[in-house]
Design a protein around this motif. Sequence first.
Motif, PDB file in Angstrom:
ATOM      1  N   ARG A 123     -32.228   8.019  21.250  1.00 33.45           N
ATOM      2  CA  ARG A 123     -31.546   8.413  19.853  1.00 33.45           C
ATOM      3  C   ARG A 123     -31.809   7.167  18.647  1.00 33.45           C
ATOM      4  O   ARG A 123     -31.279   7.336  17.692  1.00 33.45           O
ATOM      5  CB  ARG A 123     -29.950   8.150  20.155  1.00 33.45           C
ATOM      6  N   LEU A 124     -32.726   6.138  19.197  1.00 35.40           N
ATOM      7  CA  LEU A 124     -33.089   5.235  18.237  1.00 35.40           C
ATOM      8  C   LEU A 124     -33.862   6.049  16.826  1.00 35.40           C
ATOM      9  O   LEU A 124     -34.674   6.819  17.076  1.00 35.40           O
ATOM     10  CB  LEU A 124     -34.171   4.302  18.800  1.00 35.40           C
ATOM     11  N   SER A 125     -33.248   5.638  15.760  1.00 31.12           N
ATOM     12  CA  SER A 125     -33.464   6.317  14.646  1.00 31.12           C
ATOM     13  C   SER A 125     -33.205   5.322  13.379  1.00 31.12           C
ATOM     14  O   SER A 125     -32.706   4.530  13.514  1.00 31.12           O
ATOM     15  CB  SER A 125     -32.900   7.631  14.176  1.00 31.12           C
ATOM     16  N   ILE A 180     -42.186   2.703  15.297  1.00 29.49           N
ATOM     17  CA  ILE A 180     -41.276   3.149  16.728  1.00 29.49           C
ATOM     18  C   ILE A 180     -42.257   3.701  17.681  1.00 29.49           C
ATOM     19  O   ILE A 180     -42.337   3.459  18.909  1.00 29.49           O
ATOM     20  CB  ILE A 180     -40.076   3.795  16.446  1.00 29.49           C
ATOM     21  N   ARG A 181     -43.135   4.684  16.994  1.00 30.51           N
ATOM     22  CA  ARG A 181     -44.047   5.378  18.004  1.00 30.51           C
ATOM     23  C   ARG A 181     -45.244   4.471  18.491  1.00 30.51           C
ATOM     24  O   ARG A 181     -45.546   4.489  19.752  1.00 30.51           O
ATOM     25  CB  ARG A 181     -44.560   6.417  16.945  1.00 30.51           C
ATOM     26  N   GLU A 182     -45.464   3.549  17.807  1.00 33.86           N
ATOM     27  CA  GLU A 182     -46.603   2.630  18.056  1.00 33.86           C
ATOM     28  C   GLU A 182     -46.296   1.766  19.203  1.00 33.86           C
ATOM     29  O   GLU A 182     -46.939   1.441  20.181  1.00 33.86           O
ATOM     30  CB  GLU A 182     -46.911   1.872  16.869  1.00 33.86           C
ATOM     31  N   GLY A 214     -38.414   6.490  25.571  1.00 34.86           N
ATOM     32  CA  GLY A 214     -37.943   7.263  24.657  1.00 34.86           C
ATOM     33  C   GLY A 214     -38.575   8.409  24.127  1.00 34.86           C
ATOM     34  O   GLY A 214     -38.064   9.304  23.174  1.00 34.86           O
ATOM     35  N   PHE A 215     -39.713   8.915  24.963  1.00 33.30           N
ATOM     36  CA  PHE A 215     -40.390  10.188  24.516  1.00 33.30           C
ATOM     37  C   PHE A 215     -39.555  11.288  25.128  1.00 33.30           C
ATOM     38  O   PHE A 215     -39.373  11.611  26.385  1.00 33.30           O
ATOM     39  CB  PHE A 215     -41.791  10.119  24.981  1.00 33.30           C
ATOM     40  N   HIS A 226     -34.460  -1.455  21.912  1.00 34.13           N
ATOM     41  CA  HIS A 226     -33.816  -0.252  22.197  1.00 34.13           C
ATOM     42  C   HIS A 226     -34.960   0.874  22.289  1.00 34.13           C
ATOM     43  O   HIS A 226     -34.639   2.214  22.056  1.00 34.13           O
ATOM     44  CB  HIS A 226     -32.958   0.281  20.878  1.00 34.13           C
ATOM     45  N   LEU A 227     -36.243   0.720  22.341  1.00 34.56           N
ATOM     46  CA  LEU A 227     -37.423   1.540  22.554  1.00 34.56           C
ATOM     47  C   LEU A 227     -37.018   2.515  23.666  1.00 34.56           C
ATOM     48  O   LEU A 227     -37.257   3.699  23.405  1.00 34.56           O
ATOM     49  CB  LEU A 227     -38.586   1.027  23.034  1.00 34.56           C
TER      50      LEU A 227
END
Length: 340
Positions: free
Chosen positions: A232-234, A264-266, A294-295, A227-228
């Motif tokens: 809305r991934l949180s 997630i960021r990595e 996702g950015f 889901h990257l």
Amino acid sequence: MFQTLFHSEDVPAQERFERWLELTTKAFMPTDQVSECADSFEASARTLEFGTHSLGALTFRPLQMLRPPKLVRKSDPEIYHLVLPLHGCLTLDHVGRSTAVGAGGMVLFDSSRPYRAAVTASQGSAEFLHVELPKVLSPLAPGRLNRLVGERLSGREGIGAMFSDFLIRLGREADHYRPADTARLGGILLDVLTVLLARELDAEASVPAESRGRALMLSVQGFIERHLGDARLSPQTIAAAHQISVSYLYKLFHEEHLTVAAYIRERRLERCRRDLADPRLGSRPVHMIAARWGFTSNAHFSRAFRATYGASPTEYRHAAVDSRCVEGPSTTVQGQSTTC
């Protein structure tokens, strides 16, 4: 790192099948084998050792295997083999059960019980991953596990899908692991396999809490990976998907010395990095690659990318192009024979 046990190209054609029989007898368990391709047999066997258990990657031409009672009496390493077909089909007669398993399935062998198996492939060679697990390592009683021997297990849903994805990734990336990585991944493999078998037996209460936690962490990481691209991934959506609290999710990552947001960021940055270096995506604007993973803010993406890789996204893409130009084009041709 994988250790190569056998590669047919290293052996004269007329000796290959005999040498294959010797290898499988010594490394796995004695079996009688026959193959219509014996005169020009092609096979490879590699193994990744974790100390007490191992992951094997096998590629071989179609054949039939028989492990009769006399061979069981002659040599029994007292192990379970969990086999995951990647290409080809395994038909197994074991403990009174007949099972056909192809890609998307798994099956458990017991070295202490006779079996008959046939391996086929629509083209070329069959390809399998298998986990070798000494019986003494399983926290589940042999009497319980006997219920799963010879049964097809799903590798497409739930814990089975997570486990098969993990095995495939282990096999794909094994040559990049360091010794410390191998030890840790071996522990995870054993934990997830234990949870998978316990789930099939409705015996999850017998699995140590530490093993359940590590298996849950692997499931969470797989969910994040899938889901990257969803902005809305949180932590909230991840926790809800796994029916756990957000605080427990934070606890899982804290035990791995990570935070959810940083992980997630990595992973998003790594996906962007790969796309930027991909010549097939050379015409795709940088902001579209960032959005794909996702950015939602171009400025935030550029700052994070530079902080991680030491260059802006555009600079990194140009450097990747220049590197390919210096190295020159390469062409790989692959083919598979459909006959023996």
